[in-house]
Design a protein around this motif. Structure first.
Motif, mmCIF file in Angstrom:
data_model
loop_
_atom_site.group_PDB
_atom_site.id
_atom_site.type_symbol
_atom_site.label_atom_id
_atom_site.label_comp_id
_atom_site.label_asym_id
_atom_site.label_seq_id
_atom_site.Cartn_x
_atom_site.Cartn_y
_atom_site.Cartn_z
ATOM 1 N N PHE A 142 0.832 -1.207 0.000
ATOM 2 C CA PHE A 142 0.000 0.000 0.000
ATOM 3 C C PHE A 142 0.871 1.263 0.000
ATOM 4 O O PHE A 142 0.571 2.240 -0.688
ATOM 5 C CB PHE A 142 -0.944 0.006 1.214
ATOM 6 C CG PHE A 142 -1.881 -1.172 1.235
ATOM 7 C CD1 PHE A 142 -2.320 -1.756 0.061
ATOM 8 C CD2 PHE A 142 -2.320 -1.717 2.437
ATOM 9 C CE1 PHE A 142 -3.173 -2.853 0.074
ATOM 10 C CE2 PHE A 142 -3.176 -2.810 2.464
ATOM 11 C CZ PHE A 142 -3.591 -3.387 1.284
ATOM 12 N N LEU A 386 -4.600 7.744 -0.271
ATOM 13 C CA LEU A 386 -4.905 6.767 0.784
ATOM 14 C C LEU A 386 -6.291 6.181 0.547
ATOM 15 O O LEU A 386 -6.500 4.973 0.659
ATOM 16 C CB LEU A 386 -4.867 7.437 2.167
ATOM 17 C CG LEU A 386 -3.541 8.059 2.618
ATOM 18 C CD1 LEU A 386 -3.684 8.697 3.985
ATOM 19 C CD2 LEU A 386 -2.449 7.001 2.658
ATOM 20 N N ILE A 389 -6.236 3.817 -2.571
ATOM 21 C CA ILE A 389 -5.604 2.525 -2.287
ATOM 22 C C ILE A 389 -6.490 1.722 -1.328
ATOM 23 O O ILE A 389 -6.670 0.516 -1.504
ATOM 24 C CB ILE A 389 -4.182 2.723 -1.696
ATOM 25 C CG1 ILE A 389 -3.292 3.486 -2.687
ATOM 26 C CG2 ILE A 389 -3.548 1.389 -1.335
ATOM 27 C CD1 ILE A 389 -3.113 2.845 -4.045
ATOM 28 N N HIS A 390 -7.059 2.402 -0.350
ATOM 29 C CA HIS A 390 -7.962 1.709 0.578
ATOM 30 C C HIS A 390 -9.152 1.124 -0.185
ATOM 31 O O HIS A 390 -9.565 -0.008 0.063
ATOM 32 C CB HIS A 390 -8.441 2.687 1.664
ATOM 33 C CG HIS A 390 -9.356 2.063 2.655
ATOM 34 N ND1 HIS A 390 -10.649 2.499 2.869
ATOM 35 C CD2 HIS A 390 -9.185 0.998 3.469
ATOM 36 C CE1 HIS A 390 -11.211 1.743 3.788
ATOM 37 N NE2 HIS A 390 -10.357 0.822 4.178
ATOM 38 N N SER A 393 -8.118 -2.022 -1.854
ATOM 39 C CA SER A 393 -7.270 -2.909 -1.048
ATOM 40 C C SER A 393 -7.941 -4.223 -0.688
ATOM 41 O O SER A 393 -7.331 -5.067 -0.009
ATOM 42 C CB SER A 393 -6.855 -2.189 0.240
ATOM 43 O OG SER A 393 -7.991 -2.005 1.053
ATOM 44 N N VAL A 401 -2.991 1.050 5.363
ATOM 45 C CA VAL A 401 -2.598 1.909 4.234
ATOM 46 C C VAL A 401 -1.817 3.119 4.764
ATOM 47 O O VAL A 401 -0.772 3.483 4.223
ATOM 48 C CB VAL A 401 -3.856 2.382 3.444
ATOM 49 C CG1 VAL A 401 -3.453 3.226 2.251
ATOM 50 C CG2 VAL A 401 -4.701 1.206 3.007
#
Lengths: 434, 170
Positions: A142, A386, A389-390, A393, A401
């Motif tokens: 991450f 963030l 990516i979260h 994820s 992350v």
């Protein structure tokens, strides 16, 4: 009304509107109208039409939808998946294996998109399932994607550079060139960090699940990276060989990305609809923030606040370095709450005249500004990368992350420090290309 | 209320379709200009000017759709702390601020467009475009945006009363 009281009142109004949750574009515009109103009544409203028109009707700014379109086309046109596989193969042998591929892929995708979020999403969508399957440490995955994604706005083309260039009336070509070497240096810093961590703790990037390819397969996979390199060469080469302006390069790049997507058999009505809708949404969001900011900026200039503020700051006899640290602090704090575009347009009318008065190089400052706003992309609570990516994820906690991204914040601060002491890292290439 | 909502939504959709077409047209126009100038030795002479107008079209005609899709950015750190009635109150207050802002902007935009039309202002290029034409999209776009905000406010007022303990009651 005295300029200092007017400044405090206007800042408070803006702060209340933005902190309260008003859409940033409208909040900026509304604060601008308020500033005009308290300065000279509704007379100040008369030029609003001209202000709005001039803030959007600009050939340089047309590069924004074109670069956004190109990035979206790369994401939805089947180009990114094939490219990442090739990068994975090339960088598999380095310490950190595919984590290194993440950074390099982000750096290279940064050269075809102008937005960090698109870069993180483009590489992350392909990389996360692949690296998770191979047992890589999730925080490292991450972090490499959130941190690597920030390169999207430093390595040209870059939407914040275009906006900064238009607002500061600086050459976009020079700004793009100024971002290249710091972008490469920052990528190398990220890669050294990954390699060091993995060498110290090899289980962060296990090599037990490596997939073996025959030579023929390797050549085939690596060949698929060529279209992206071709696109980069076309866009950046077109600009720096003096064949095209950044806007023209963006249009040709967008056109070629359509053809590439067609060649991959991914040019469908549905994907084109998604790409166009996303392009319109991003463009409208950015340009209306700029229009709102131009009203705010017009109000500040009209009331003389920014001139008085500049004189006041300079008269205080602050040394350059103190001011520079203050600027960094302002952006780091703002980065926790604002998106990159808003940060640029919000601060430019106030800080830019002071920056010039202190004798900073505007091109160098543009690069510093972009790295500082990049920081905001990975600092909680409002770090766009963030969230991206979260979101991809696979339901992992946000804390994972964030923890993975923290080292990248410090690496970016290191880059800012390096640039402060060695400004030529940013200013050499634009000069050399002239 | 439903037919009005449907009309506004339909107009926003038309706006985003026009914007999407403008994006494609912009790509094509500038690409033709580059190929023409660099390969075939001719220039359209209108690419720079027209692209600026197309950007205006994309920005303003797509604004209502962007708002509807929550495509604008806001600082939601405090906003997200509120639930139920608190959130509803904040939404009403800031939508009203947006409404007042857009009303003022829209009024002055139309004044500007009308004055451009009355003074027969034209671009200084070979096209001599009557400038009220591209500016018209600015006015139309902001008016559409105004309608979307109005719709939002009406929806907020007609929504079921919020549950004080958080969330809205159904």
């Amino acid at each position: 009304m005295a300029w200092d009281i007017a400044f405090i009142i206007n800042s408070l109004v803006l702060l209340i509107l933005l902190m309260g949750g008003e859409w940033i574009a409208f909040g900026l515009g509304a604060a601008g109208l308020f500033a005009l109103l308290i300065h000279g009544g509704t007379v100040g409203f008369h030029p609003l039409g001209t202000v709005m028109w001039n803030s959007v009707n600009n050939f340089t700014l047309t590069a924004i939808p074109l670069f956004v379109f190109m990035g979206e086309m790369v994401l939805h046109g089947g180009i990114s998946q094939r490219f990442y596989r090739g990068m994975g193969l090339i960088f598999a042998r380095l310490p950190g294996g595919l984590l290194q591929a993440n950074i390099v892929s982000c750096a290279i995708f940064a050269a075809v998109t102008g937005v960090s979020v698109a870069t993180a999403a483009t590489v992350g969508t392909v990389a996360i399932p692949e690296l998770t399957k191979r047992g890589y440490d999730r925080k490292m995955i991450f972090g490499s994607l959130a941190g690597g994604g920030t390169l999207g706005i430093l390595i040209p083309p870059s939407v914040p550079f275009i906006i900064y260039g238009v607002m500061a009336q600086e050459s976009i070509t020079d700004l793009f060139a100024a971002g290249i070497i710091p972008g490469i240096v920052l990528s190398l810093i990220f890669m050294i960090y990954i390699a060091t961590r993995v060498l110290m703790k090899p289980q962060l990037a296990p090599r037990t699940h490596e997939v073996s390819f025959s030579l023929r397969e390797k050549v085939f996979v690596i060949l698929h990276t060529l279209p992206v390199f071709g696109l980069i060469f076309l866009v950046l080469g077109g600009i720096y060989f003096g064949i095209m302006t950044p806007t023209e390069a963006a249009a040709v790049g967008a056109f070629v990305s359509i053809i590439m997507s067609g060649c991959y058999g991914k040019l469908r009505y549905s994907s084109m609809k998604t790409v166009l809708a996303q392009t319109v949404k991003t463009t409208s969001m950015i340009l209306l923030i700029m229009a709102g900011a131009s009203i705010f900026s017009f109000a500040l200039v009209n009331s003389g606040i920014n001139r008085e503020l500049t004189n006041w700051v300079v008269s205080k006899g602050q040394v350059q370095v103190t001011f520079f640290i203050l600027v960094c602090f302002i952006y780091i704090v703002m980065g926790c709450f604002f998106d990159p575009i808003s940060m640029v347009v919000l601060t430019m009318p106030i800080l830019y005249p002071i920056v010039l008065k202190f004798g900073f190089d505007p091109i160098w400052y543009g690069v510093i500004l972009v790295i500082l706003i990049e920081l905001g992309l990975i600092t909680p609570p409002v770090g766009f990368n963030l969230f991206v990516i979260h979101g991809i994820s696979g339901g992992r906690p946000m804390g994972e992350v964030i923890r993975g991204s923290v080292p990248y914040v410090f690496m970016m601060l290191l880059m800012v420090t390096i640039l402060y002491f060695l400004p030529s890292i940013a200013t050499w290439l634009p000069q050399a290309l002239k | 209320m439903e037919p009005v909502r449907r009309i506004i939504r339909c107009l926003s959709n038309i706006g985003v379709v026009i914007s999407g077409i403008a994006v494609l047209f912009m790509i094509l126009l500038i690409t033709v200009e580059v190929i023409g100038r660099r390969v075939l030795g001719f220039s359209t002479l209108i690419a720079d000017e027209f692209s600026g107008y197309l950007l205006v079209v994309i920005t303003f005609m797509g604004a209502a759709y962007t708002l509807r899709c929550k495509g604008f950015t806001r600082m939601d750190i405090i906003y997200n702390q509120f639930r139920g009635r608190g959130r509803q109150a904040i939404d009403v207050v800031f939508n009203l601020v947006s409404l007042v802002f857009l009303l003022i902007i829209d009024y002055w935009l139309w004044v500007h467009i009308l004055s451009t039309y009355r003074s027969s202002m034209k671009s200084i290029s070979i096209l001599q475009t009557p400038l009220y034409l591209p500016k018209l999209f600015m006015g139309l776009g902001i008016t559409l945006l105004l309608f979307e905000v109005l719709l939002e406010i009406v929806t907020l007022f007609s929504a079921p009363k919020a549950n004080p303990s958080g969330g809205t009651s159904s």
